[in-house]
Design a protein around this motif. Structure first.
Motif, PDB file in Angstrom:
ATOM      1  N   PRO A 165     -28.899  45.609  66.124  1.00  0.00           N
ATOM      2  CA  PRO A 165     -29.780  45.849  66.784  1.00  0.00           C
ATOM      3  C   PRO A 165     -30.671  47.114  66.769  1.00  0.00           C
ATOM      4  O   PRO A 165     -30.270  48.219  66.627  1.00  0.00           O
ATOM      5  CB  PRO A 165     -29.220  45.552  68.207  1.00  0.00           C
ATOM      6  CG  PRO A 165     -27.901  46.109  67.815  1.00  0.00           C
ATOM      7  CD  PRO A 165     -27.766  45.630  66.673  1.00  0.00           C
ATOM      8  N   ALA A 166     -32.106  47.305  66.982  1.00  0.00           N
ATOM      9  CA  ALA A 166     -32.912  48.598  67.301  1.00  0.00           C
ATOM     10  C   ALA A 166     -32.350  49.448  68.050  1.00  0.00           C
ATOM     11  O   ALA A 166     -31.892  49.025  69.315  1.00  0.00           O
ATOM     12  CB  ALA A 166     -34.127  48.231  67.281  1.00  0.00           C
ATOM     13  N   GLU A 171     -43.976  54.242  81.787  1.00  0.00           N
ATOM     14  CA  GLU A 171     -43.516  53.536  80.441  1.00  0.00           C
ATOM     15  C   GLU A 171     -43.575  51.929  80.605  1.00  0.00           C
ATOM     16  O   GLU A 171     -43.639  51.286  79.632  1.00  0.00           O
ATOM     17  CB  GLU A 171     -42.110  53.837  80.166  1.00  0.00           C
ATOM     18  CG  GLU A 171     -42.068  55.238  79.694  1.00  0.00           C
ATOM     19  CD  GLU A 171     -40.581  55.737  79.483  1.00  0.00           C
ATOM     20  OE1 GLU A 171     -40.382  56.734  78.972  1.00  0.00           O
ATOM     21  OE2 GLU A 171     -39.656  55.077  79.989  1.00  0.00           O
ATOM     22  N   ILE A 172     -43.516  51.236  81.809  1.00  0.00           N
ATOM     23  CA  ILE A 172     -43.468  49.940  82.031  1.00  0.00           C
ATOM     24  C   ILE A 172     -44.673  49.358  81.266  1.00  0.00           C
ATOM     25  O   ILE A 172     -44.405  48.260  80.659  1.00  0.00           O
ATOM     26  CB  ILE A 172     -43.299  49.322  83.424  1.00  0.00           C
ATOM     27  CG1 ILE A 172     -42.023  50.053  83.940  1.00  0.00           C
ATOM     28  CG2 ILE A 172     -43.595  48.109  83.613  1.00  0.00           C
ATOM     29  CD1 ILE A 172     -41.811  49.602  85.372  1.00  0.00           C
ATOM     30  N   ASP A 173     -45.875  49.605  81.564  1.00  0.00           N
ATOM     31  CA  ASP A 173     -47.117  49.172  80.912  1.00  0.00           C
ATOM     32  C   ASP A 173     -47.010  48.980  79.455  1.00  0.00           C
ATOM     33  O   ASP A 173     -47.802  48.279  78.782  1.00  0.00           O
ATOM     34  CB  ASP A 173     -48.367  49.727  81.398  1.00  0.00           C
ATOM     35  CG  ASP A 173     -48.648  49.603  82.789  1.00  0.00           C
ATOM     36  OD1 ASP A 173     -48.114  48.514  83.385  1.00  0.00           O
ATOM     37  OD2 ASP A 173     -49.528  50.379  83.481  1.00  0.00           O
ATOM     38  N   PHE A 174     -46.477  50.109  78.859  1.00  0.00           N
ATOM     39  CA  PHE A 174     -46.337  50.276  77.375  1.00  0.00           C
ATOM     40  C   PHE A 174     -45.277  49.506  76.680  1.00  0.00           C
ATOM     41  O   PHE A 174     -45.306  49.174  75.530  1.00  0.00           O
ATOM     42  CB  PHE A 174     -46.507  51.705  76.837  1.00  0.00           C
ATOM     43  CG  PHE A 174     -47.641  52.335  77.704  1.00  0.00           C
ATOM     44  CD1 PHE A 174     -49.365  51.898  77.032  1.00  0.00           C
ATOM     45  CD2 PHE A 174     -47.640  53.196  78.746  1.00  0.00           C
ATOM     46  CE1 PHE A 174     -50.016  52.606  77.636  1.00  0.00           C
ATOM     47  CE2 PHE A 174     -48.631  53.895  79.082  1.00  0.00           C
ATOM     48  CZ  PHE A 174     -49.985  53.420  78.770  1.00  0.00           C
ATOM     49  N   ASN A 175     -43.904  49.480  77.457  1.00  0.00           N
ATOM     50  CA  ASN A 175     -42.824  49.402  76.550  1.00  0.00           C
ATOM     51  C   ASN A 175     -42.178  48.137  77.099  1.00  0.00           C
ATOM     52  O   ASN A 175     -40.770  48.123  77.052  1.00  0.00           O
ATOM     53  CB  ASN A 175     -41.948  50.585  76.654  1.00  0.00           C
ATOM     54  CG  ASN A 175     -42.456  51.679  75.868  1.00  0.00           C
ATOM     55  OD1 ASN A 175     -43.142  51.580  74.609  1.00  0.00           O
ATOM     56  ND2 ASN A 175     -42.500  52.632  76.391  1.00  0.00           N
ATOM     57  N   THR A 229     -40.312  46.978  67.037  1.00  0.00           N
ATOM     58  CA  THR A 229     -41.460  47.936  67.080  1.00  0.00           C
ATOM     59  C   THR A 229     -41.113  49.237  67.785  1.00  0.00           C
ATOM     60  O   THR A 229     -40.721  49.256  69.035  1.00  0.00           O
ATOM     61  CB  THR A 229     -42.858  47.399  67.552  1.00  0.00           C
ATOM     62  OG1 THR A 229     -42.890  46.149  66.969  1.00  0.00           O
ATOM     63  CG2 THR A 229     -43.923  48.007  67.709  1.00  0.00           C
ATOM     64  N   PHE A 230     -41.432  50.497  67.363  1.00  0.00           N
ATOM     65  CA  PHE A 230     -41.101  51.815  67.971  1.00  0.00           C
ATOM     66  C   PHE A 230     -41.914  51.828  69.403  1.00  0.00           C
ATOM     67  O   PHE A 230     -43.025  51.195  69.378  1.00  0.00           O
ATOM     68  CB  PHE A 230     -41.451  52.818  67.306  1.00  0.00           C
ATOM     69  CG  PHE A 230     -40.587  53.080  66.125  1.00  0.00           C
ATOM     70  CD1 PHE A 230     -39.295  53.939  66.282  1.00  0.00           C
ATOM     71  CD2 PHE A 230     -40.795  52.861  64.861  1.00  0.00           C
ATOM     72  CE1 PHE A 230     -38.422  53.897  65.126  1.00  0.00           C
ATOM     73  CE2 PHE A 230     -39.930  53.166  63.841  1.00  0.00           C
ATOM     74  CZ  PHE A 230     -38.713  53.557  64.129  1.00  0.00           C
TER      75      PHE A 230
END
Length: 340
Positions: free
Chosen positions: A110-111, A44-48, A68-69
């Protein structure tokens, strides 16, 4: 303290907003790494995962990212470096304008799918500012300041335990004496000892003595300790080893002067009734260094310390004017210290 945040993360308790501040960069970096491990998987690191430097980017851009989701995961992690609007320190170069009302609105709600981390490498925050008060009220706050002796020992023990190794108290004491209180250096030494421990999974003082690297400053401390114990041959052996390592005599002399100055100051402040923590604050040095200097101070009278400082000052003058061979000057000091 950031150590409290570490405890919560180990229990898988993650907050939506964090504020990390202080000058102990190692603790801040470690906390960031723990947050990454707690919030995101490797995939997930690369995307989030995002990081912003608020000396270059407006905070509203980072907030938009936080709203952003996440993609291919449950959480986003956003680290905001250098939030200059939390301090009164003057900024150099171009000043970025931040929409702080946008940040206040985010803090109010906060989201739920994002973790936002403010990383403020400042000794103090400006408590007069509305945004500072609001952030400290809504965020999980971790101050990264120098660890006292007790916390240092706990930290060493826990880092060793994280490596699956038990470290003895005597080994911890010796490690602090040899390596000092720099967390980057201590982390490296604990990790090295953990590997060396092998199947025994235990680190003792003999292993520390054998494997831990001595900083130049700590070599000087041990050298003075040998002088205190009137072990001149061992003191000279340390000095000759330093020369073999191509350490400059003038640098060695400067560190000798610094340690004896510290001993004198600790002795004087102790006489005035100051405690070790107070002395550390006045002299802006680590309490553990004060403790060690206080132990050495017992072996020198005021007159002896005054004579030693004059002797070192004279050697410094001769080194800088070419009055005598530099290496010989320090040898003479060590012989004279043995008679102090």
């Amino acid at each position: 303290m950031v150590l409290d945040i570490w405890k919560q993360l180990k229990k898988n308790k993650v907050e939506p907003v964090y504020l990390l501040y202080g000058t102990e960069s190692f603790l801040i970096n470690e906390t960031k790494q723990l947050l990454i491990q707690s919030v995101l998987s490797d995939e997930e690191i690369d995307f989030n995962f995002s990081t912003y430097d608020l000396e270059e980017t407006p905070v509203e851009a980072a907030i938009e990212d936080a709203e952003t989701f996440p993609f291919m995961g449950e959480k986003r992690l956003i680290i905001l470096q250098n939030p200059t609007f939390l301090t009164s320190e003057k900024q150099k170069g171009k000043v970025v304008e931040h929409n702080l009302s946008r940040l206040e609105a985010y803090l109010a709600e906060p989201a739920p799918y994002s973790v936002v981390v403010f990383s403020a490498p400042y000794e103090k925050l400006d408590e007069r500012k509305k945004i500072t008060k609001e952030l400290k009220r809504k965020a999980a706050v971790g101050e990264a300041k120098r660890l006292n002796e007790h916390d240092l020992k706990v930290w060493i023990k826990e880092r060793a335990a994280g490596n699956g190794v038990q470290i003895e108290e005597s080994a911890i004491d010796l490690m602090l004496t040899l390596s000092g209180t720099n967390l980057f250096m201590l982390a490296s030494e604990v990790d090295k000892l953990s590997l060396y421990a092998g199947e025994s999974r235990r680190v003792d003082a003999s292993m520390v003595d054998k494997l831990v690297a001595r900083s130049l400053e700590q070599n000087i401390f041990v050298l003075i300790e040998k002088v205190v114990q009137r072990k001149i041959e061992e003191a000279l052996r340390i000095y000759y080893d330093l020369l073999k390592q191509n350490e400059e005599p003038i640098k060695i002399l400067a560190l000798l002067a610094g340690q004896f100055r510290l001993i004198y100051q600790v002795k004087e402040l102790s006489r005035k009734g100051y405690g070790q923590q107070q002395i550390a604050g006045v002299l802006k040095t680590h309490p553990y260094r004060v403790k060690l200097a206080a132990g050495q101070a017992r072996y020198f009278s005021d007159e002896e310390l005054s004579r030693i400082m004059k002797m070192i000052a004279n050697a410094d003058y001769q080194m800088k004017t070419g009055g005598m061979k530099k290496e010989l000057l320090i040898e003479m000091i060590l012989f004279n210290l043995n008679r102090a």
